[in-house]
Enzyme design. Structure first.
Site, PDB file in Angstrom:
ATOM      1  N   ARG A   8      11.602  -6.100   4.091  1.00 25.68           N
ATOM      2  CA  ARG A   8      11.389  -4.645   4.002  1.00 25.68           C
ATOM      3  C   ARG A   8      12.463  -3.872   4.759  1.00 25.68           C
ATOM      4  NH1 ARG A   8       5.745  -2.177   5.350  1.00 25.68           N
ATOM      5  NH2 ARG A   8       5.971  -3.359   7.279  1.00 25.68           N
ATOM      6  N   LYS A  58       0.832  -1.216   0.000  1.00 26.08           N
ATOM      7  CA  LYS A  58       0.000   0.000   0.000  1.00 26.08           C
ATOM      8  C   LYS A  58       0.863   1.260   0.000  1.00 26.08           C
ATOM      9  CE  LYS A  58      -2.082  -1.260   3.841  1.00 26.08           C
ATOM     10  NZ  LYS A  58      -1.367  -2.542   4.112  1.00 26.08           N
ATOM     11  N   ARG A  88      -9.641   0.642   9.378  1.00 26.34           N
ATOM     12  CA  ARG A  88      -9.188  -0.724   9.599  1.00 26.34           C
ATOM     13  C   ARG A  88     -10.213  -1.536  10.366  1.00 26.34           C
ATOM     14  NH1 ARG A  88      -3.383   0.147   9.263  1.00 26.34           N
ATOM     15  NH2 ARG A  88      -2.309  -1.822   9.405  1.00 26.34           N
ATOM     16  N   ARG A 122      -0.395  -9.343  13.250  1.00 25.58           N
ATOM     17  CA  ARG A 122      -0.968  -8.347  12.325  1.00 25.58           C
ATOM     18  C   ARG A 122      -1.858  -9.028  11.283  1.00 25.58           C
ATOM     19  NH1 ARG A 122       4.285  -5.736  10.305  1.00 25.58           N
ATOM     20  NH2 ARG A 122       2.997  -4.410   8.978  1.00 25.58           N
ATOM     21  N   ARG A 124      11.508  -2.412  10.682  1.00 22.73           N
ATOM     22  CA  ARG A 124      10.461  -2.010  11.627  1.00 22.73           C
ATOM     23  C   ARG A 124      10.297  -3.056  12.739  1.00 22.73           C
ATOM     24  NH1 ARG A 124       5.317  -0.074   8.054  1.00 22.73           N
ATOM     25  NH2 ARG A 124       4.247  -1.373   9.604  1.00 22.73           N
TER      26      ARG A 124
HETATM   27  P1  AP5 Z   1       4.821  -1.684   1.775  1.00 18.36           P
HETATM   28  O1  AP5 Z   1       4.488  -0.770   0.656  1.00 18.36           O
HETATM   29  O2  AP5 Z   1       5.590  -1.148   2.950  1.00 18.36           O
HETATM   30  O3  AP5 Z   1       3.497  -2.446   2.278  1.00 18.36           O
HETATM   31  P2  AP5 Z   1       2.261  -1.881   3.112  1.00 18.36           P
HETATM   32  O4  AP5 Z   1       1.050  -2.523   2.589  1.00 18.36           O
HETATM   33  O5  AP5 Z   1       2.297  -0.386   3.150  1.00 18.36           O
HETATM   34  O6  AP5 Z   1       2.633  -2.522   4.513  1.00 18.36           O
HETATM   35  P3  AP5 Z   1       2.531  -1.988   5.995  1.00 18.36           P
HETATM   36  O7  AP5 Z   1       3.208  -3.047   6.829  1.00 18.36           O
HETATM   37  O8  AP5 Z   1       3.074  -0.591   6.136  1.00 18.36           O
HETATM   38  O9  AP5 Z   1       1.038  -1.995   6.245  1.00 18.36           O
HETATM   39  P4  AP5 Z   1       0.344  -2.144   7.548  1.00 18.36           P
HETATM   40  O10 AP5 Z   1      -1.039  -1.906   7.114  1.00 18.36           O
HETATM   41  O11 AP5 Z   1       0.546  -3.384   8.336  1.00 18.36           O
HETATM   42  O12 AP5 Z   1       1.071  -1.083   8.496  1.00 18.36           O
HETATM   43  P5  AP5 Z   1       0.728   0.411   8.920  1.00 18.36           P
HETATM   44  O13 AP5 Z   1       1.961   1.189   8.840  1.00 18.36           O
HETATM   45  O14 AP5 Z   1      -0.501   0.900   8.210  1.00 18.36           O
HETATM   46  O15 AP5 Z   1       5.603  -2.935   1.134  1.00 18.36           O
HETATM   47  C1  AP5 Z   1       6.152  -3.951   1.952  1.00 18.36           C
HETATM   48  C2  AP5 Z   1       7.511  -4.388   1.349  1.00 18.36           C
HETATM   49  O16 AP5 Z   1       7.280  -4.997   0.086  1.00 18.36           O
HETATM   50  C3  AP5 Z   1       8.499  -3.247   1.101  1.00 18.36           C
HETATM   51  O17 AP5 Z   1       9.787  -3.696   1.380  1.00 18.36           O
HETATM   52  C4  AP5 Z   1       8.355  -2.932  -0.394  1.00 18.36           C
HETATM   53  O18 AP5 Z   1       9.558  -2.464  -0.949  1.00 18.36           O
HETATM   54  C5  AP5 Z   1       7.967  -4.309  -0.955  1.00 18.36           C
HETATM   55  N1  AP5 Z   1       7.016  -4.209  -2.075  1.00 18.36           N
HETATM   56  C6  AP5 Z   1       5.943  -3.387  -2.143  1.00 18.36           C
HETATM   57  N2  AP5 Z   1       5.277  -3.595  -3.301  1.00 18.36           N
HETATM   58  C7  AP5 Z   1       5.954  -4.590  -3.956  1.00 18.36           C
HETATM   59  C8  AP5 Z   1       5.765  -5.241  -5.198  1.00 18.36           C
HETATM   60  N3  AP5 Z   1       4.723  -4.933  -5.990  1.00 18.36           N
HETATM   61  N4  AP5 Z   1       6.619  -6.213  -5.562  1.00 18.36           N
HETATM   62  C9  AP5 Z   1       7.656  -6.561  -4.744  1.00 18.36           C
HETATM   63  N5  AP5 Z   1       7.907  -5.951  -3.561  1.00 18.36           N
HETATM   64  C10 AP5 Z   1       7.052  -4.971  -3.168  1.00 18.36           C
HETATM   65  O19 AP5 Z   1       0.279   0.197  10.435  1.00 18.36           O
HETATM   66  C11 AP5 Z   1       1.209  -0.155  11.430  1.00 18.36           C
HETATM   67  C12 AP5 Z   1       0.503  -0.244  12.772  1.00 18.36           C
HETATM   68  O20 AP5 Z   1      -0.066   1.046  13.129  1.00 18.36           O
HETATM   69  C13 AP5 Z   1      -0.689  -1.211  12.850  1.00 18.36           C
HETATM   70  O21 AP5 Z   1      -0.271  -2.537  13.085  1.00 18.36           O
HETATM   71  C14 AP5 Z   1      -1.456  -0.606  14.043  1.00 18.36           C
HETATM   72  O22 AP5 Z   1      -0.864  -0.946  15.267  1.00 18.36           O
HETATM   73  C15 AP5 Z   1      -1.301   0.888  13.823  1.00 18.36           C
HETATM   74  N6  AP5 Z   1      -2.377   1.410  12.963  1.00 18.36           N
HETATM   75  C16 AP5 Z   1      -2.236   1.935  11.712  1.00 18.36           C
HETATM   76  N7  AP5 Z   1      -3.427   2.305  11.209  1.00 18.36           N
HETATM   77  C17 AP5 Z   1      -4.338   2.013  12.166  1.00 18.36           C
HETATM   78  C18 AP5 Z   1      -5.742   2.134  12.215  1.00 18.36           C
HETATM   79  N8  AP5 Z   1      -6.467   2.640  11.191  1.00 18.36           N
HETATM   80  N9  AP5 Z   1      -6.373   1.718  13.363  1.00 18.36           N
HETATM   81  C19 AP5 Z   1      -5.681   1.226  14.402  1.00 18.36           C
HETATM   82  N10 AP5 Z   1      -4.346   1.051  14.396  1.00 18.36           N
HETATM   83  C20 AP5 Z   1      -3.672   1.452  13.292  1.00 18.36           C
END
Ligand code: AP5
Length: 209
Positions: A122, A13, A88, A166, A155
């Site tokens: 990552r 994402k 979420r 997660r 991370r």
């Molecule tokens: P990346 O683009 O980083 O993936 P992502 O989907 O953004 O993954 P996240 O882990 O950031 O999502 P998440 O939803 O768990 O975490 P968030 O930060 O929102 O890609 C991943 C890897 O793959 C990278 O190395 C990239 O280079 C590679 N890649 C990407 N695309 C690729 C492709 N097409 N081909 C090959 N490689 C590729 O949330 C973190 C925490 O915050 C949550 O666990 C929670 O505790 C809290 N939080 C956040 N939002 C909320 C909410 N709304 N409510 C409550 N708690 C929340």
């Protein structure tokens, strides 16, 4: 355009958002980045949410909704936004509907094996948050960001136990949003399995841009 990016952890994402903001000229609003920024700044919010993020659980809806509501009130979000990682839960989606009407919800279609591979490799820039991968998106100089030269780190929530939690949280609390938004006629599925450039192409196709 007002978009939600919906998908499991590590689906890509944040990576797609980095390319999509240039096309759509709207801000990328990532709740995960907001929380990590607060943790890095050691603010009151950061101290409160650090252990929650490290464990892979969700921050409470009230805190998260209030943050997003405030962020979307910013001038830069008046013409649209990409919401990454929010909503979420169903209560978050219902709260969002009360203060902003989204145009489309982009659902990242990807199997668990690919997610595990992506999270396992990552690397994130400490300074600007740019994303890299040890196999799929190597930085030019190992350990350092191509954009700003900042140090790359793993991370805390990319540890194996946190990733398992997660994914579980995603299945129970976030995946029901797929049906929720499909029923409203807002959902667009994007095949998120190929490389990042093709995913960007797939995204353009489903949105017709
Ligand atoms: P990346 O683009 O980083 O993936 P992502 O989907 O953004 O993954 P996240 O882990 O950031 O999502 P998440 O939803 O768990 O975490 P968030 O930060 O929102 O890609 C991943 C890897 O793959 C990278 O190395 C990239 O280079 C590679 N890649 C990407 N695309 C690729 C492709 N097409 N081909 C090959 N490689 C590729 O949330 C973190 C925490 O915050 C949550 O666990 C929670 O505790 C809290 N939080 C956040 N939002 C909320 C909410 N709304 N409510 C409550 N708690 C929340």
């Amino acid at each position: 355009m007002k978009l939600i990016f919906l998908g499991p952890p590590g689906a890509g994402k944040g990576t797609l958002a980095a390319g999509a903001v240039d096309i759509l000229k709207v801000p990328h609003v990532s709740t995960g980045n907001i929380f990590r920024g607060a943790i890095a700044a050691r603010s009151e919010l950061g101290l409160r949410v650090k252990s929650i993020l490290d464990s892979g659980k969700l921050v409470d809806d009230e805190t998260t909704v209030a943050l997003v509501r405030e962020r979307l009130a910013g001038d830069d979000a008046s013409g649209g936004y990409i919401l990454d990682g929010f909503p979420r839960t169903i209560p978050q989606a219902e709260a969002l509907a009360g203060f902003s009407a989204v145009d489309r919800v982009v659902n990242f279609d990807i199997p668990d094996e690919a997610v595990l591979e992506r999270l396992g490799g990552r690397r994130t820039c400490k300074n600007c948050g740019a994303l890299f991968h040890v196999l799929f998106g190597k930085p030019r100089r190992e350990g350092f960001c191509d954009s700003c030269g900042g140090e790359l780190f793993i991370r805390d929530d990319d540890r194996e136990e946190a990733v398992a939690e997660r994914l579980e949280v995603y299945r129970k609390q976030t995946a029901p949003l797929i049906g929720y938004y499909r029923k409203k006629g807002l959902l667009l599925d994007v095949d998120a399995r190929p490389g990042a450039e093709i995913v960007l192409e797939n995204f353009r196709k489903v949105l017709g841009i």
